[in-house]
Motif scaffolding. Structure first.
Motif, mmCIF file in Angstrom:
data_model
loop_
_atom_site.group_PDB
_atom_site.id
_atom_site.type_symbol
_atom_site.label_atom_id
_atom_site.label_comp_id
_atom_site.label_asym_id
_atom_site.label_seq_id
_atom_site.Cartn_x
_atom_site.Cartn_y
_atom_site.Cartn_z
ATOM 1 N N ASP A 156 2.006 5.202 -1.963
ATOM 2 C CA ASP A 156 1.736 6.364 -2.775
ATOM 3 C C ASP A 156 1.882 6.021 -4.270
ATOM 4 O O ASP A 156 2.805 5.310 -4.646
ATOM 5 C CB ASP A 156 2.825 7.362 -2.363
ATOM 6 C CG ASP A 156 2.526 8.752 -2.795
ATOM 7 O OD1 ASP A 156 2.032 9.498 -1.950
ATOM 8 O OD2 ASP A 156 2.800 9.063 -3.964
ATOM 9 N N THR A 160 -7.061 -1.308 4.151
ATOM 10 C CA THR A 160 -6.216 -2.413 4.616
ATOM 11 C C THR A 160 -6.884 -3.153 5.770
ATOM 12 O O THR A 160 -6.919 -4.384 5.786
ATOM 13 C CB THR A 160 -4.840 -1.876 5.076
ATOM 14 O OG1 THR A 160 -4.264 -1.134 4.008
ATOM 15 C CG2 THR A 160 -3.910 -3.013 5.461
ATOM 16 N N SER A 169 -7.569 6.689 4.101
ATOM 17 C CA SER A 169 -8.369 5.798 3.255
ATOM 18 C C SER A 169 -7.648 4.463 3.021
ATOM 19 O O SER A 169 -8.286 3.413 2.965
ATOM 20 C CB SER A 169 -8.669 6.467 1.918
ATOM 21 O OG SER A 169 -7.459 6.855 1.298
ATOM 22 N N SER A 170 -6.293 4.508 2.921
ATOM 23 C CA SER A 170 -5.537 3.262 2.730
ATOM 24 C C SER A 170 -5.609 2.405 3.981
ATOM 25 O O SER A 170 -5.712 1.180 3.906
ATOM 26 C CB SER A 170 -4.064 3.534 2.443
ATOM 27 O OG SER A 170 -3.913 4.532 1.498
ATOM 28 N N VAL A 203 0.865 -1.180 0.000
ATOM 29 C CA VAL A 203 0.000 0.000 0.000
ATOM 30 C C VAL A 203 0.899 1.227 0.000
ATOM 31 O O VAL A 203 1.458 1.590 1.033
ATOM 32 C CB VAL A 203 -0.893 0.012 1.258
ATOM 33 C CG1 VAL A 203 -1.817 1.219 1.245
ATOM 34 C CG2 VAL A 203 -1.684 -1.279 1.367
ATOM 35 N N PRO A 243 0.639 6.077 5.973
ATOM 36 C CA PRO A 243 -0.446 5.879 5.001
ATOM 37 C C PRO A 243 -1.582 6.893 5.153
ATOM 38 O O PRO A 243 -1.807 7.414 6.244
ATOM 39 C CB PRO A 243 -0.942 4.471 5.332
ATOM 40 C CG PRO A 243 -0.564 4.253 6.751
ATOM 41 C CD PRO A 243 0.700 5.025 6.986
ATOM 42 N N GLU A 244 -2.277 7.127 4.055
ATOM 43 C CA GLU A 244 -3.496 7.942 4.066
ATOM 44 C C GLU A 244 -4.561 7.192 4.866
ATOM 45 O O GLU A 244 -4.556 5.957 4.906
ATOM 46 C CB GLU A 244 -4.045 8.067 2.637
ATOM 47 C CG GLU A 244 -3.112 8.642 1.625
ATOM 48 C CD GLU A 244 -3.250 10.141 1.559
ATOM 49 O OE1 GLU A 244 -4.357 10.622 1.875
ATOM 50 O OE2 GLU A 244 -2.265 10.813 1.242
#
Ligand SMILES: Nc1ncnc2c1ncn2[C@@H]1O[C@H](COP(=O)(O)OP(=O)(O)O)[C@@H](O)[C@H]1O
Ligand SMILES: [Mg+2]
Length: 210
Positions: free
Chosen positions: A7, A173, A168-169, A5, A165-166
Protein backbone atom coordinates in the motif's frame (compact mmCIF):
# COMPACT_ATOMS: atom_id res chain seq x y z
CA UNK A 1 12.07 -1.48 -1.68
CA UNK A 2 11.36 -2.18 -5.33
CA UNK A 3 10.27 -5.80 -4.83
CA UNK A 4 7.92 -4.99 -2.02
CA UNK A 5 4.31 -4.75 -3.17
CA UNK A 6 2.55 -2.66 -0.56
CA UNK A 7 0.00 0.00 0.00
CA UNK A 8 1.28 3.50 -0.85
CA UNK A 9 0.59 4.72 2.68
CA UNK A 10 2.73 1.97 4.20
CA UNK A 11 5.47 2.61 1.67
CA UNK A 12 5.43 6.30 2.55
CA UNK A 13 5.90 5.52 6.22
CA UNK A 14 8.69 3.02 5.58
CA UNK A 15 10.48 5.59 3.44
CA UNK A 16 10.08 8.17 6.19
CA UNK A 17 11.57 5.70 8.67
CA UNK A 18 14.53 5.22 6.33
CA UNK A 19 14.98 8.97 5.93
CA UNK A 20 14.91 9.57 9.67
CA UNK A 21 17.36 6.76 10.39
CA UNK A 22 19.75 7.87 7.68
CA UNK A 23 19.77 11.32 9.24
CA UNK A 24 19.72 10.11 12.84
CA UNK A 25 22.73 12.27 13.74
CA UNK A 26 21.13 15.43 12.47
CA UNK A 27 17.83 14.67 14.20
CA UNK A 28 19.58 13.93 17.49
CA UNK A 29 21.58 17.12 17.28
CA UNK A 30 18.25 18.93 17.51
CA UNK A 31 17.39 17.04 20.66
CA UNK A 32 14.92 14.75 18.88
CA UNK A 33 15.13 11.07 18.11
CA UNK A 34 14.34 9.22 14.90
CA UNK A 35 11.34 6.93 14.73
CA UNK A 36 12.84 3.52 15.40
CA UNK A 37 10.37 1.21 17.13
CA UNK A 38 7.66 -0.05 14.84
CA UNK A 39 4.98 -2.69 14.99
CA UNK A 40 3.89 -4.52 11.83
CA UNK A 41 0.45 -6.09 11.93
CA UNK A 42 -1.20 -8.24 9.27
CA UNK A 43 -2.09 -11.70 7.99
CA UNK A 44 0.68 -14.23 7.24
CA UNK A 45 2.53 -13.81 3.96
CA UNK A 46 1.79 -10.12 3.47
CA UNK A 47 5.40 -8.92 3.61
CA UNK A 48 6.17 -8.10 7.24
CA UNK A 49 9.37 -10.13 7.46
CA UNK A 50 10.29 -9.03 3.96
CA UNK A 51 9.89 -5.38 5.01
CA UNK A 52 12.36 -5.86 7.87
CA UNK A 53 14.80 -7.39 5.41
CA UNK A 54 14.35 -4.51 2.99
CA UNK A 55 14.84 -1.89 5.74
CA UNK A 56 18.04 -3.60 6.88
CA UNK A 57 19.29 -3.78 3.30
CA UNK A 58 18.50 -0.14 2.60
CA UNK A 59 20.24 1.00 5.79
CA UNK A 60 23.20 -1.32 5.26
CA UNK A 61 22.62 -2.89 8.67
CA UNK A 62 22.53 -6.55 9.67
CA UNK A 63 19.10 -8.06 10.34
CA UNK A 64 18.73 -10.08 13.53
CA UNK A 65 15.57 -12.11 13.91
CA UNK A 66 14.41 -12.88 17.42
CA UNK A 67 11.68 -15.50 17.46
CA UNK A 68 9.64 -14.67 20.51
CA UNK A 69 8.39 -18.20 20.88
CA UNK A 70 11.92 -19.52 21.16
CA UNK A 71 12.65 -17.00 23.85
CA UNK A 72 9.91 -18.19 26.16
CA UNK A 73 10.94 -20.82 28.68
CA UNK A 74 9.10 -22.61 31.42
CA UNK A 75 11.19 -21.07 34.13
CA UNK A 76 10.07 -17.91 35.75
CA UNK A 77 12.64 -15.16 35.33
CA UNK A 78 14.60 -16.94 32.65
CA UNK A 79 12.69 -15.42 29.77
CA UNK A 80 13.27 -11.91 31.12
CA UNK A 81 16.97 -12.71 31.48
CA UNK A 82 17.09 -13.80 27.84
CA UNK A 83 15.32 -10.61 26.82
CA UNK A 84 17.99 -8.66 28.65
CA UNK A 85 20.69 -10.42 26.62
CA UNK A 86 18.85 -9.43 23.43
CA UNK A 87 18.50 -5.80 24.51
CA UNK A 88 22.19 -5.69 25.49
CA UNK A 89 23.01 -6.80 21.96
CA UNK A 90 20.68 -4.12 20.59
CA UNK A 91 22.77 -1.55 22.49
CA UNK A 92 26.16 -2.86 21.52
CA UNK A 93 25.57 -3.92 17.90
CA UNK A 94 23.66 -1.55 15.67
CA UNK A 95 21.24 -3.44 13.49
CA UNK A 96 17.65 -4.10 12.60
CA UNK A 97 16.10 -6.40 15.22
CA UNK A 98 12.95 -8.19 14.21
CA UNK A 99 10.85 -9.62 17.02
CA UNK A 100 9.00 -12.10 14.89
CA UNK A 101 5.84 -13.99 15.89
CA UNK A 102 5.52 -11.38 18.55
CA UNK A 103 2.03 -12.60 19.42
CA UNK A 104 3.43 -15.90 20.70
CA UNK A 105 4.14 -14.11 23.94
CA UNK A 106 0.50 -14.80 24.65
CA UNK A 107 -0.16 -17.76 22.41
CA UNK A 108 2.07 -20.53 23.66
CA UNK A 109 0.08 -23.34 25.12
CA UNK A 110 2.20 -23.90 28.21
CA UNK A 111 1.54 -20.33 29.22
CA UNK A 112 -2.16 -20.23 28.54
CA UNK A 113 -2.72 -21.19 32.16
CA UNK A 114 -0.05 -18.95 33.54
CA UNK A 115 -1.30 -15.44 32.92
CA UNK A 116 1.15 -14.16 35.52
CA UNK A 117 4.22 -15.29 33.58
CA UNK A 118 2.91 -13.87 30.30
CA UNK A 119 2.31 -10.55 32.05
CA UNK A 120 5.80 -10.54 33.52
CA UNK A 121 7.41 -11.17 30.15
CA UNK A 122 5.27 -8.48 28.55
CA UNK A 123 6.16 -6.04 31.31
CA UNK A 124 9.86 -6.64 30.96
CA UNK A 125 9.58 -6.23 27.20
CA UNK A 126 7.72 -2.95 27.74
CA UNK A 127 10.39 -1.80 30.13
CA UNK A 128 13.24 -2.68 27.77
CA UNK A 129 11.62 -1.07 24.75
CA UNK A 130 10.80 2.07 26.73
CA UNK A 131 14.35 2.55 28.00
CA UNK A 132 16.06 1.66 24.73
CA UNK A 133 18.32 4.49 23.56
CA UNK A 134 20.30 2.58 20.97
CA UNK A 135 20.79 3.37 17.29
CA UNK A 136 19.22 0.06 16.33
CA UNK A 137 15.84 -0.33 14.67
CA UNK A 138 13.29 -2.41 16.58
CA UNK A 139 10.56 -4.10 14.59
CA UNK A 140 7.88 -6.32 16.09
CA UNK A 141 5.65 -8.34 13.78
CA UNK A 142 2.42 -10.11 14.56
CA UNK A 143 -0.44 -11.88 12.81
CA UNK A 144 -2.63 -11.60 15.89
CA UNK A 145 -2.83 -8.03 17.11
CA UNK A 146 -5.84 -8.89 19.26
CA UNK A 147 -3.44 -10.69 21.59
CA UNK A 148 -1.56 -7.47 22.26
CA UNK A 149 -2.92 -4.97 24.72
CA UNK A 150 -3.16 -1.23 24.26
CA UNK A 151 -0.31 -0.50 26.66
CA UNK A 152 1.96 -2.38 24.30
CA UNK A 153 0.71 -0.68 21.14
CA UNK A 154 1.42 2.73 22.64
CA UNK A 155 5.13 1.98 23.11
CA UNK A 156 5.77 1.91 19.37
CA UNK A 157 6.60 5.00 17.31
CA UNK A 158 4.47 3.70 14.47
CA UNK A 159 2.05 0.83 13.84
CA UNK A 160 1.74 -0.33 10.23
CA UNK A 161 -1.16 -2.50 9.13
CA UNK A 162 -0.47 -4.85 6.25
CA UNK A 163 -3.32 -6.31 4.25
CA UNK A 164 -3.97 -8.71 1.43
CA UNK A 165 -2.88 -7.31 -1.94
CA UNK A 166 -5.15 -5.53 -4.41
CA UNK A 167 -6.11 -7.60 -7.42
CA UNK A 168 -4.14 -5.26 -9.69
CA UNK A 169 -0.97 -5.83 -7.61
CA UNK A 170 -1.44 -9.59 -7.78
CA UNK A 171 -1.85 -9.39 -11.53
CA UNK A 172 1.31 -7.27 -11.92
CA UNK A 173 3.31 -9.56 -9.62
CA UNK A 174 2.24 -12.70 -11.46
CA UNK A 175 3.13 -11.12 -14.75
CA UNK A 176 6.59 -10.10 -13.58
CA UNK A 177 7.30 -13.51 -12.00
CA UNK A 178 6.01 -15.90 -14.63
CA UNK A 179 5.35 -13.68 -17.64
CA UNK A 180 8.58 -14.79 -19.30
CA UNK A 181 7.48 -18.43 -19.41
CA UNK A 182 5.60 -19.61 -22.45
CA UNK A 183 2.17 -19.76 -20.78
CA UNK A 184 -0.03 -20.10 -23.82
CA UNK A 185 -3.32 -18.30 -23.45
CA UNK A 186 -3.03 -17.83 -19.71
CA UNK A 187 -5.11 -14.92 -18.51
CA UNK A 188 -3.32 -13.05 -15.71
CA UNK A 189 -6.49 -11.21 -14.98
CA UNK A 190 -8.39 -14.43 -14.35
CA UNK A 191 -5.50 -15.83 -12.32
CA UNK A 192 -5.52 -12.71 -10.15
CA UNK A 193 -9.29 -12.99 -9.75
CA UNK A 194 -8.93 -16.61 -8.70
CA UNK A 195 -6.36 -15.66 -6.07
CA UNK A 196 -8.69 -13.29 -4.22
CA UNK A 197 -8.17 -13.76 -0.50
CA UNK A 198 -4.62 -15.07 -0.92
CA UNK A 199 -1.45 -13.29 0.12
CA UNK A 200 1.48 -12.64 -2.20
CA UNK A 201 3.44 -15.47 -0.63
CA UNK A 202 2.22 -17.93 -3.25
CA UNK A 203 3.86 -15.95 -6.03
CA UNK A 204 7.26 -16.40 -4.41
CA UNK A 205 6.72 -20.16 -4.66
CA UNK A 206 6.25 -19.75 -8.37
CA UNK A 207 9.50 -17.82 -8.66
CA UNK A 208 11.35 -20.49 -6.65
CA UNK A 209 10.48 -22.95 -9.39
CA UNK A 210 11.87 -20.71 -12.06
N1 LIG B 1 3.97 -7.36 0.00
C1 LIG B 1 4.75 -8.24 -0.62
N2 LIG B 1 5.45 -7.87 -1.71
C2 LIG B 1 6.23 -8.76 -2.36
N3 LIG B 1 6.38 -10.05 -1.99
C3 LIG B 1 5.71 -10.47 -0.92
C4 LIG B 1 4.85 -9.60 -0.18
N4 LIG B 1 4.30 -10.29 0.83
C5 LIG B 1 4.78 -11.54 0.75
N5 LIG B 1 5.63 -11.67 -0.30
C6 LIG B 1 6.36 -12.90 -0.68
O1 LIG B 1 6.03 -13.90 0.28
C7 LIG B 1 7.16 -14.26 1.07
C8 LIG B 1 6.77 -14.35 2.53
O2 LIG B 1 6.41 -13.09 3.03
P1 LIG B 1 6.79 -12.60 4.49
O3 LIG B 1 7.43 -11.26 4.42
O4 LIG B 1 7.58 -13.66 5.17
O5 LIG B 1 5.35 -12.51 5.14
P2 LIG B 1 4.95 -12.24 6.66
O6 LIG B 1 6.19 -11.97 7.43
O7 LIG B 1 4.02 -11.06 6.59
O8 LIG B 1 4.24 -13.48 7.09
C9 LIG B 1 8.19 -13.15 0.84
O9 LIG B 1 9.51 -13.64 0.97
C10 LIG B 1 7.85 -12.70 -0.58
O10 LIG B 1 8.47 -13.54 -1.52
MG1 LIG C 1 6.94 -13.14 8.99
Amino acid sequence: MADLVIDERIKERLLRLLRENRQAHKIRSHGLSPRKKILLIGPPGTGKTMSALVLAGELGLPLFVVRMEGLMTRFIGETAAKLRVVFDAIQSTRGVYLFDEFDSIGAKRAYANDVGEVRRVLNSFLHFIETDESDSLLIAATNHPQLLDRALLRRFDDVLEYGLPEQSSVQATLKSKIGHFPCGRLSFKRLAQASAGLSLQFSSRVSELS
